[in-house]
Motif scaffolding. Structure first.
Motif, PDB file in Angstrom:
ATOM      1  N   SER A   3       3.604  12.242  -2.027  1.00 57.53           N
ATOM      2  CA  SER A   3       4.871  11.546  -1.842  1.00 57.53           C
ATOM      3  C   SER A   3       5.904  12.516  -1.281  1.00 57.53           C
ATOM      4  O   SER A   3       5.747  13.737  -1.364  1.00 57.53           O
ATOM      5  CB  SER A   3       5.335  10.931  -3.164  1.00 57.53           C
ATOM      6  N   GLN A  28       4.657   9.846  -8.697  1.00 54.77           N
ATOM      7  CA  GLN A  28       3.559   9.491  -7.804  1.00 54.77           C
ATOM      8  C   GLN A  28       2.702  10.701  -7.463  1.00 54.77           C
ATOM      9  O   GLN A  28       1.478  10.587  -7.316  1.00 54.77           O
ATOM     10  CB  GLN A  28       4.106   8.831  -6.539  1.00 54.77           C
ATOM     11  N   ARG A  41      -0.866  10.696  -5.691  1.00 52.80           N
ATOM     12  CA  ARG A  41      -0.460  10.027  -4.464  1.00 52.80           C
ATOM     13  C   ARG A  41       0.581  10.895  -3.756  1.00 52.80           C
ATOM     14  O   ARG A  41       1.737  10.962  -4.206  1.00 52.80           O
ATOM     15  CB  ARG A  41       0.129   8.643  -4.755  1.00 52.80           C
ATOM     16  N   ASP A  78       0.802  -1.222   0.000  1.00 52.74           N
ATOM     17  CA  ASP A  78       0.000   0.000   0.000  1.00 52.74           C
ATOM     18  C   ASP A  78       0.834   1.270   0.000  1.00 52.74           C
ATOM     19  O   ASP A  78       0.304   2.356  -0.246  1.00 52.74           O
ATOM     20  CB  ASP A  78      -0.912  -0.001   1.233  1.00 52.74           C
ATOM     21  N   ARG A  79       2.113   1.168   0.299  1.00 52.91           N
ATOM     22  CA  ARG A  79       3.038   2.293   0.288  1.00 52.91           C
ATOM     23  C   ARG A  79       4.419   1.770  -0.073  1.00 52.91           C
ATOM     24  O   ARG A  79       4.661   0.563   0.005  1.00 52.91           O
ATOM     25  CB  ARG A  79       3.081   2.992   1.662  1.00 52.91           C
ATOM     26  N   GLY A 135       0.994   6.871   5.562  1.00 52.07           N
ATOM     27  CA  GLY A 135       1.432   7.567   4.361  1.00 52.07           C
ATOM     28  C   GLY A 135       1.831   9.004   4.574  1.00 52.07           C
ATOM     29  O   GLY A 135       2.075   9.725   3.596  1.00 52.07           O
ATOM     30  N   PRO A 190      -0.106   2.404  -7.815  1.00 45.99           N
ATOM     31  CA  PRO A 190      -0.557   3.752  -7.444  1.00 45.99           C
ATOM     32  C   PRO A 190      -0.513   3.970  -5.936  1.00 45.99           C
ATOM     33  O   PRO A 190      -1.550   4.072  -5.273  1.00 45.99           O
ATOM     34  CB  PRO A 190      -1.990   3.774  -7.979  1.00 45.99           C
ATOM     35  N   VAL A 191       0.695   4.048  -5.378  1.00 46.55           N
ATOM     36  CA  VAL A 191       0.855   4.140  -3.929  1.00 46.55           C
ATOM     37  C   VAL A 191       1.695   5.359  -3.563  1.00 46.55           C
ATOM     38  O   VAL A 191       2.539   5.802  -4.356  1.00 46.55           O
ATOM     39  CB  VAL A 191       1.526   2.861  -3.376  1.00 46.55           C
ATOM     40  N   PRO A 192       1.488   5.925  -2.369  1.00 40.08           N
ATOM     41  CA  PRO A 192       2.373   6.993  -1.900  1.00 40.08           C
ATOM     42  C   PRO A 192       3.800   6.473  -1.728  1.00 40.08           C
ATOM     43  O   PRO A 192       4.016   5.297  -1.417  1.00 40.08           O
ATOM     44  CB  PRO A 192       1.772   7.387  -0.547  1.00 40.08           C
TER      45      PRO A 192
END
Length: 538
Positions: free
Chosen positions: A406, A399, A404, A235-236, A472, A322-324
């Motif tokens: 970042s 990102q 997302r 997820d990250r 995140g 598609p993750v931070p």
């Protein structure tokens, strides 16, 4: 009744003793994979050497990882598993550590948890070492300090060198997908799948997982973000000193690299191994040493399945996870990796002439950023930026553009032993700080002072990293707010303490982005360590 017979004081002492004994008793977890007995480390429980895949030995060498066998009874999980086979070291460096026993039977992981009954965020650590060396058992990676921040920490082994990354036409022929190589990357995916199935039993949340790694571990993070096989398993992502280099393709020579199958076939000929049967029959350490001495280059492979495209292209097309992201690099990366820096010419005029020949209309900007007035520092900085700085910023830019939030960092912290050795903020020097293991470095590592100031910086980094894993957003009580990367190019610098900033190294990213795009367009030039004075003509 006990108090009446023994007296209140004696009864309380016995109860306290019983409670302490219960707290110190070895923790046991029953997971879908099987029951394991770990060790109590204060308020943290650790479980080590848990197999997540079957041993890749014999006929299983150079095959995708298979599920580990379920075991009966309670498995001892108080000791690390063997490190994966890696080349016999010929020289010692600041990174050298005694990894103990090595084996092909090495696909294990380790867990540090604050509460086996909880539901904590999970950080999965992927070790560095150029995909050739390293192990999850290295003391730098002990997860207890991060676990005390409420994070379940998992560190993993994966196949290395020729045993983990060999492509060969015959290996592809026996694959249903007609591919080979990337076995070490498939190991990482298998570990993430094991975590998805089992981590809840250790108090971790399978729906709140961050992958993290440094150097080749950071490259692995980029591979996992690019691989469809890993989609939905995290997820990250945290990428420390990662490098978004060009990668060999399976069946054709492109971007200045031979086809991976052709390179594997050439290695087999050099080893006088006419068949897979002979290759699989070779003793693992001898095979690994001979392949390394023969120049086997350990990379992932663009095979259309595990890695569908060049990493740069995956990100350009928006096909990455598609993750931070939290990503960054160290100001002195190349100070401990001088083999990556090209030698300086005899004088400033030669330096400028070479840069102009190689960079053409980009040369003025290159020389502005990396002037001939201090060639040594300019060469170190140019090599750092082309590999690690450009990658870190490209990652957070991508990102951020994908919606997302970042975060970018620069580790620029020095201390007496490192600075005296000319190793200010050297490659991997952030690891003891973000893991909280300042006094657990390898034997030749410049010793970190045991002071409140060093501990304070480490506490802040541990808190930022744990917070990002959790939700995140990197936050640390008592430390500056860390803004996400945006139009102002916000970043956090870790010097004597955390210092927020904007517009890191103005001009750095556009220059190296332009150089990479020209190499991509040429089609016959890699983008990796051959930068600056070692660059081809753009």
């Amino acid at each position: 009744m006990i108090a009446k017979l023994l007296g209140v004081g004696t009864a309380l002492a016995l109860l306290a003793s019983a409670a302490a004994a219960a707290a110190a008793s070895p923790p046991v977890v029953t997971a879908p994979a099987g029951a394991v007995r770990g060790a109590a480390e204060g308020e943290i429980a650790s479980f080590k050497g848990i197999p997540y895949a079957a041993p890749p030995v014999g006929e299983r060498r150079w095959r995708p990882p298979a599920p580990a066998a379920h075991w009966d009874g309670v498995r001892d999980a108080t000791r690390f598993g063997a490190a994966c086979i890696q080349p016999t070291p010929l020289v010692q460096s600041i990174y050298s550590a005694d990894l103990g026993r090595t084996s092909e039977d090495c696909l294990t992981l380790n867990v540090w948890t604050p509460d086996v009954a909880g539901k904590a965020p999970v950080m999965v650590w992927i070790h560095g070492g150029a995909l050739v060396t390293g192990s999850s058992k290295e003391t730098l990676y002990d997860g207890a300090r991060l676990a005390r921040e409420g994070v379940v920490v998992v560190s993993i082994n994966y196949r290395l060198g020729v045993l983990g990354w060999l492509s060969h036409p015959d290996l592809s022929a026996e694959s249903p997908a007609n591919i080979s190589g990337n076995y070490g990357l498939m190991d990482q995916v298998a570990a993430l799948e094991w975590i998805k199935r089992n981590i809840a039993s250790f108090g971790g949340d399978p729906d709140n997982v961050a992958i993290a790694g440094e150097s080749a571990g950071g490259l692995s993070v980029l591979y996992l973000m690019s691989s469809p096989l890993a989609r939905g398993l995290f997820d990250r992502a945290i990428a420390q000193s990662a490098y978004m280099i060009s990668t060999p393709e399976l069946k054709q020579a492109r971007h200045g690299a031979p086809a991976a199958e052709a390179a594997g076939a050439a290695l087999a000929r050099a080893l006088q191994a006419p068949s897979l049967r002979v290759l699989r029959g070779m003793e693992a350490q001898d095979l690994t040493d001979r392949a390394a001495l023969g120049g086997f280059a350990t990379f992932g492979v663009i095979d259309g399945v595990v890695l569908p495209r060049q990493i740069v292209e995956v990100f350009d097309r928006g096909e990455q996870a598609p993750v931070p992201v939290l990503a960054g690099f160290n100001s002195g990366e190349i100070r401990s990796l001088r083999m990556l820096a090209p030698p300086a010419p005899g004088d400033a005029a030669g330096y400028e002439r070479s840069i102009r020949e190689r960079y053409g209309d980009l040369a003025d900007e290159f020389l502005r950023l990396y002037p001939s007035s201090d060639m040594d520092e300019s060469i170190l900085a140019a090599s750092r930026d082309a590999l690690y700085g450009w990658t870190s910023e490209r990652l957070v830019r991508s990102q951020t553009a994908a919606g997302r939030p970042s975060y970018l960092y620069l580790f620029d912290h020095g201390y007496p032993a490192a600075d005296t050795a000319g190793l200010h903020a050297f490659h991997a020097s952030e690891l003891p700080y973000m893991f909280g293991n300042l006094q657990r470095t390898p034997p030749r590592w410049p010793a970190i002072p045991d002071t409140a100031a060093e501990a304070g910086l480490s506490d802040a980094m541990v808190a930022y990293w744990a917070s990002f894993v959790r939700d995140g957003r990197p936050q640390a009580v008592g430390s500056p707010a860390w803004s996400p990367y945006g139009d102002d190019r916000a970043f956090m610098a870790f010097r004597a303490s955390p210092v927020p900033g904007v517009n890191l190294f103005p001009g750095m990213f556009p220059l190296h982005e332009a150089a990479v795009q020209r190499r991509r367009a040429a089609g016959d030039q890699p983008w990796n360590w051959n930068t600056g004075l070692a660059s081809p003509r753009l």
